[in-house]
Write a protein that holds these residues in place. Structure first.
Motif, PDB file in Angstrom:
ATOM      1  N   GLN A 214       0.858  -1.177   0.000  1.00 17.01           N
ATOM      2  CA  GLN A 214       0.000   0.000   0.000  1.00 17.01           C
ATOM      3  C   GLN A 214       0.897   1.231   0.000  1.00 17.01           C
ATOM      4  O   GLN A 214       1.949   1.238   0.636  1.00 17.01           O
ATOM      5  CB  GLN A 214      -0.908   0.025   1.221  1.00 17.01           C
ATOM      6  N   GLY A 215       0.486   2.257  -0.723  1.00 16.65           N
ATOM      7  CA  GLY A 215       1.255   3.495  -0.765  1.00 16.65           C
ATOM      8  C   GLY A 215       2.308   3.461  -1.861  1.00 16.65           C
ATOM      9  O   GLY A 215       2.360   2.549  -2.683  1.00 16.65           O
ATOM     10  N   ASN A 216       3.165   4.491  -1.849  1.00 11.62           N
ATOM     11  CA  ASN A 216       4.197   4.630  -2.878  1.00 11.62           C
ATOM     12  C   ASN A 216       5.544   4.068  -2.473  1.00 11.62           C
ATOM     13  O   ASN A 216       6.361   3.732  -3.328  1.00 11.62           O
ATOM     14  CB  ASN A 216       4.394   6.110  -3.238  1.00 11.62           C
ATOM     15  N   ASP A 217       5.803   4.009  -1.164  1.00 11.15           N
ATOM     16  CA  ASP A 217       7.124   3.617  -0.700  1.00 11.15           C
ATOM     17  C   ASP A 217       7.331   2.123  -0.851  1.00 11.15           C
ATOM     18  O   ASP A 217       6.393   1.330  -0.782  1.00 11.15           O
ATOM     19  CB  ASP A 217       7.322   4.024   0.763  1.00 11.15           C
ATOM     20  N   TRP A 218       8.581   1.741  -1.049  1.00 15.31           N
ATOM     21  CA  TRP A 218       8.924   0.329  -1.176  1.00 15.31           C
ATOM     22  C   TRP A 218      10.092   0.008  -0.249  1.00 15.31           C
ATOM     23  O   TRP A 218      10.820   0.886   0.187  1.00 15.31           O
ATOM     24  CB  TRP A 218       9.283  -0.024  -2.624  1.00 15.31           C
ATOM     25  N   ASN A 219      10.233  -1.263   0.061  1.00 10.60           N
ATOM     26  CA  ASN A 219      11.411  -1.779   0.758  1.00 10.60           C
ATOM     27  C   ASN A 219      11.740  -3.111   0.084  1.00 10.60           C
ATOM     28  O   ASN A 219      11.050  -3.530  -0.845  1.00 10.60           O
ATOM     29  CB  ASN A 219      11.155  -1.914   2.270  1.00 10.60           C
ATOM     30  N   PHE A 220      12.775  -3.784   0.544  1.00 12.55           N
ATOM     31  CA  PHE A 220      13.196  -5.007  -0.146  1.00 12.55           C
ATOM     32  C   PHE A 220      12.194  -6.144   0.029  1.00 12.55           C
ATOM     33  O   PHE A 220      12.065  -6.991  -0.851  1.00 12.55           O
ATOM     34  CB  PHE A 220      14.614  -5.402   0.275  1.00 12.55           C
ATOM     35  N   GLU A 221      11.464  -6.155   1.109  1.00 15.39           N
ATOM     36  CA  GLU A 221      10.426  -7.175   1.279  1.00 15.39           C
ATOM     37  C   GLU A 221       9.303  -6.962   0.252  1.00 15.39           C
ATOM     38  O   GLU A 221       8.818  -7.916  -0.359  1.00 15.39           O
ATOM     39  CB  GLU A 221       9.871  -7.128   2.704  1.00 15.39           C
ATOM     40  N   ILE A 222       8.909  -5.712   0.057  1.00 13.36           N
ATOM     41  CA  ILE A 222       7.885  -5.403  -0.949  1.00 13.36           C
ATOM     42  C   ILE A 222       8.394  -5.777  -2.342  1.00 13.36           C
ATOM     43  O   ILE A 222       7.668  -6.380  -3.141  1.00 13.36           O
ATOM     44  CB  ILE A 222       7.473  -3.915  -0.873  1.00 13.36           C
ATOM     45  N   LEU A 223       9.657  -5.432  -2.635  1.00 12.79           N
ATOM     46  CA  LEU A 223      10.214  -5.793  -3.946  1.00 12.79           C
ATOM     47  C   LEU A 223      10.223  -7.299  -4.144  1.00 12.79           C
ATOM     48  O   LEU A 223       9.925  -7.787  -5.233  1.00 12.79           O
ATOM     49  CB  LEU A 223      11.633  -5.244  -4.109  1.00 12.79           C
ATOM     50  N   ARG A 224      10.566  -8.048  -3.089  1.00 13.44           N
ATOM     51  CA  ARG A 224      10.570  -9.512  -3.180  1.00 13.44           C
ATOM     52  C   ARG A 224       9.162 -10.021  -3.483  1.00 13.44           C
ATOM     53  O   ARG A 224       8.970 -10.856  -4.353  1.00 13.44           O
ATOM     54  CB  ARG A 224      11.101 -10.109  -1.868  1.00 13.44           C
ATOM     55  N   ASP A 225       8.158  -9.506  -2.770  1.00 13.33           N
ATOM     56  CA  ASP A 225       6.779  -9.933  -3.005  1.00 13.33           C
ATOM     57  C   ASP A 225       6.335  -9.593  -4.428  1.00 13.33           C
ATOM     58  O   ASP A 225       5.696 -10.410  -5.097  1.00 13.33           O
ATOM     59  CB  ASP A 225       5.830  -9.289  -1.992  1.00 13.33           C
ATOM     60  N   CYS A 226       6.675  -8.399  -4.880  1.00 13.62           N
ATOM     61  CA  CYS A 226       6.303  -7.984  -6.241  1.00 13.62           C
ATOM     62  C   CYS A 226       7.024  -8.833  -7.277  1.00 13.62           C
ATOM     63  O   CYS A 226       6.429  -9.262  -8.270  1.00 13.62           O
ATOM     64  CB  CYS A 226       6.606  -6.503  -6.452  1.00 13.62           C
ATOM     65  N   TYR A 227       8.309  -9.080  -7.046  1.00  9.94           N
ATOM     66  CA  TYR A 227       9.073  -9.927  -7.971  1.00  9.94           C
ATOM     67  C   TYR A 227       8.430 -11.311  -8.069  1.00  9.94           C
ATOM     68  O   TYR A 227       8.229 -11.847  -9.160  1.00  9.94           O
ATOM     69  CB  TYR A 227      10.536 -10.043  -7.522  1.00  9.94           C
ATOM     70  N   ASP A 228       8.100 -11.905  -6.924  1.00  6.17           N
ATOM     71  CA  ASP A 228       7.493 -13.237  -6.915  1.00  6.17           C
ATOM     72  C   ASP A 228       6.159 -13.246  -7.655  1.00  6.17           C
ATOM     73  O   ASP A 228       5.851 -14.180  -8.400  1.00  6.17           O
ATOM     74  CB  ASP A 228       7.317 -13.741  -5.486  1.00  6.17           C
ATOM     75  N   ALA A 229       5.352 -12.201  -7.462  1.00  4.86           N
ATOM     76  CA  ALA A 229       4.052 -12.125  -8.147  1.00  4.86           C
ATOM     77  C   ALA A 229       4.237 -11.993  -9.655  1.00  4.86           C
ATOM     78  O   ALA A 229       3.557 -12.676 -10.440  1.00  4.86           O
ATOM     79  CB  ALA A 229       3.249 -10.939  -7.607  1.00  4.86           C
ATOM     80  N   VAL A 230       5.161 -11.134 -10.072  1.00  9.15           N
ATOM     81  CA  VAL A 230       5.425 -10.955 -11.506  1.00  9.15           C
ATOM     82  C   VAL A 230       5.993 -12.247 -12.096  1.00  9.15           C
ATOM     83  O   VAL A 230       5.588 -12.669 -13.185  1.00  9.15           O
ATOM     84  CB  VAL A 230       6.373  -9.759 -11.746  1.00  9.15           C
ATOM     85  N   ALA A 231       6.924 -12.886 -11.394  1.00 11.46           N
ATOM     86  CA  ALA A 231       7.515 -14.137 -11.881  1.00 11.46           C
ATOM     87  C   ALA A 231       6.453 -15.212 -12.051  1.00 11.46           C
ATOM     88  O   ALA A 231       6.460 -15.955 -13.041  1.00 11.46           O
ATOM     89  CB  ALA A 231       8.609 -14.613 -10.920  1.00 11.46           C
ATOM     90  N   ASP A 232       5.531 -15.280 -11.115  1.00 13.22           N
ATOM     91  CA  ASP A 232       4.455 -16.277 -11.188  1.00 13.22           C
ATOM     92  C   ASP A 232       3.608 -16.053 -12.446  1.00 13.22           C
ATOM     93  O   ASP A 232       3.316 -16.997 -13.186  1.00 13.22           O
ATOM     94  CB  ASP A 232       3.597 -16.195  -9.918  1.00 13.22           C
ATOM     95  N   ILE A 233       3.246 -14.818 -12.705  1.00 13.20           N
ATOM     96  CA  ILE A 233       2.442 -14.499 -13.901  1.00 13.20           C
ATOM     97  C   ILE A 233       3.256 -14.754 -15.166  1.00 13.20           C
ATOM     98  O   ILE A 233       2.774 -15.371 -16.123  1.00 13.20           O
ATOM     99  CB  ILE A 233       1.950 -13.039 -13.844  1.00 13.20           C
ATOM    100  N   ALA A 234       4.508 -14.299 -15.175  1.00  7.02           N
ATOM    101  CA  ALA A 234       5.354 -14.440 -16.362  1.00  7.02           C
ATOM    102  C   ALA A 234       5.584 -15.907 -16.713  1.00  7.02           C
ATOM    103  O   ALA A 234       5.498 -16.295 -17.883  1.00  7.02           O
ATOM    104  CB  ALA A 234       6.695 -13.734 -16.137  1.00  7.02           C
ATOM    105  N   GLU A 235       5.864 -16.704 -15.718  1.00  5.95           N
ATOM    106  CA  GLU A 235       6.216 -18.100 -15.982  1.00  5.95           C
ATOM    107  C   GLU A 235       4.994 -19.006 -16.126  1.00  5.95           C
ATOM    108  O   GLU A 235       4.883 -19.747 -17.088  1.00  5.95           O
ATOM    109  CB  GLU A 235       7.140 -18.608 -14.870  1.00  5.95           C
ATOM    110  N   ARG A 236       4.065 -18.928 -15.168  1.00  5.62           N
ATOM    111  CA  ARG A 236       2.930 -19.858 -15.199  1.00  5.62           C
ATOM    112  C   ARG A 236       1.850 -19.441 -16.182  1.00  5.62           C
ATOM    113  O   ARG A 236       1.326 -20.264 -16.918  1.00  5.62           O
ATOM    114  CB  ARG A 236       2.326 -20.015 -13.800  1.00  5.62           C
ATOM    115  N   GLU A 237       1.507 -18.141 -16.211  1.00  4.20           N
ATOM    116  CA  GLU A 237       0.404 -17.711 -17.066  1.00  4.20           C
ATOM    117  C   GLU A 237       0.846 -17.391 -18.484  1.00  4.20           C
ATOM    118  O   GLU A 237       0.143 -17.696 -19.435  1.00  4.20           O
ATOM    119  CB  GLU A 237      -0.300 -16.499 -16.452  1.00  4.20           C
ATOM    120  N   LEU A 238       2.004 -16.746 -18.619  1.00  5.07           N
ATOM    121  CA  LEU A 238       2.450 -16.326 -19.947  1.00  5.07           C
ATOM    122  C   LEU A 238       3.452 -17.279 -20.576  1.00  5.07           C
ATOM    123  O   LEU A 238       3.743 -17.182 -21.764  1.00  5.07           O
ATOM    124  CB  LEU A 238       3.042 -14.915 -19.881  1.00  5.07           C
ATOM    125  N   GLY A 239       4.027 -18.167 -19.797  1.00  7.47           N
ATOM    126  CA  GLY A 239       4.984 -19.137 -20.318  1.00  7.47           C
ATOM    127  C   GLY A 239       6.310 -18.528 -20.749  1.00  7.47           C
ATOM    128  O   GLY A 239       6.986 -19.073 -21.626  1.00  7.47           O
TER     129      GLY A 239
END
Length: 198
Positions: free
Chosen positions: A20-45
């Motif tokens: 939530q909000g604009n600020d990020w930390n490394f935990e947020i980046l990790r969560d975002c990376y994992d979510a993007v990776a999941d979509i990129a690999e599983r949904e988009l192949g």
């Protein structure tokens, strides 16, 4: 630099938001990376090289611009001149900086600006760490002409070779050769497709 192990399926929070909000930390980046990776690999192949994300300042991004996006390079006076020109244009508001720069290597290196918001960091991860990465990982010409796992080693070798030449022949002699090469670099060259320039 973030250690990016293979993504696990995204579980999210009760609200389904990664942050939530604009600020990020490394935990947020990790969560975002994992979510993007999941979509990129599983949904988009998408298939990619392993990723390495590096968070850099705007001044470090100016350094990357100066070096044509390469993380390793040789010393030459023109790079300082180029840095000052980019820095002056940026400070005066005459140019913006990229949100990211990608090095087409194995691992794929994506530089993210620390000034980016959490949303922009997520978009950059999707665009650079997965979009660009998938493209050059699966590009036939890139694979035929480039060994992605050796790019950084080659840049290190080239920098060391120029340093050895400076020690053997003197800085002034090497600088004259580099000046000539830099003068020709914008003049084009042979097309890999055998096409003639208009």
């Amino acid at each position: 630099m973030m250690d990016l192990r293979p993504a696990s399926p995204v579980t999210g929070t009760c609200s389904g938001l990664l942050y939530q909000g604009n600020d990020w930390n490394f935990e947020i980046l990790r969560d975002c990376y994992d979510a993007v990776a999941d979509i990129a690999e599983r949904e988009l192949g998408l298939t990619t090289y392993p990723n390495r994300l590096e968070i850099i300042t705007s001044e470090q991004m100016l350094d990357v611009y100066t070096a044509h996006g390469m993380p390793l390079g040789y010393r030459h006076w023109s790079l300082g001149k180029r840095f000052i020109a980019h820095e002056n244009a940026y400070r005066r508001g005459m140019m913006g900086l990229a949100y990211e720069v990608v090095i087409n290597s194995d691992p794929c290196i994506s530089y993210l600006m620390e000034e980016n918001s959490a949303t922009m960091q997520t978009l950059v991860i999707a665009h650079a760490a997965f979009g660009h990465n998938h493209f050059f990982h699966n590009n036939r010409l890139f694979r035929e002409w480039t060994n992605a796992s050796e790019i950084l080693d080659y840049l290190e070798f080239a920098r060391g070779y120029i340093h050895q030449c400076e020690e053997r022949h003197g800085i002034a002699a090497v600088e004259r050769i580099l000046d000539a090469a830099h003068a020709l670099q914008g003049q084009g060259g042979a097309s890999p497709f055998g096409l003639k320039a208009p």
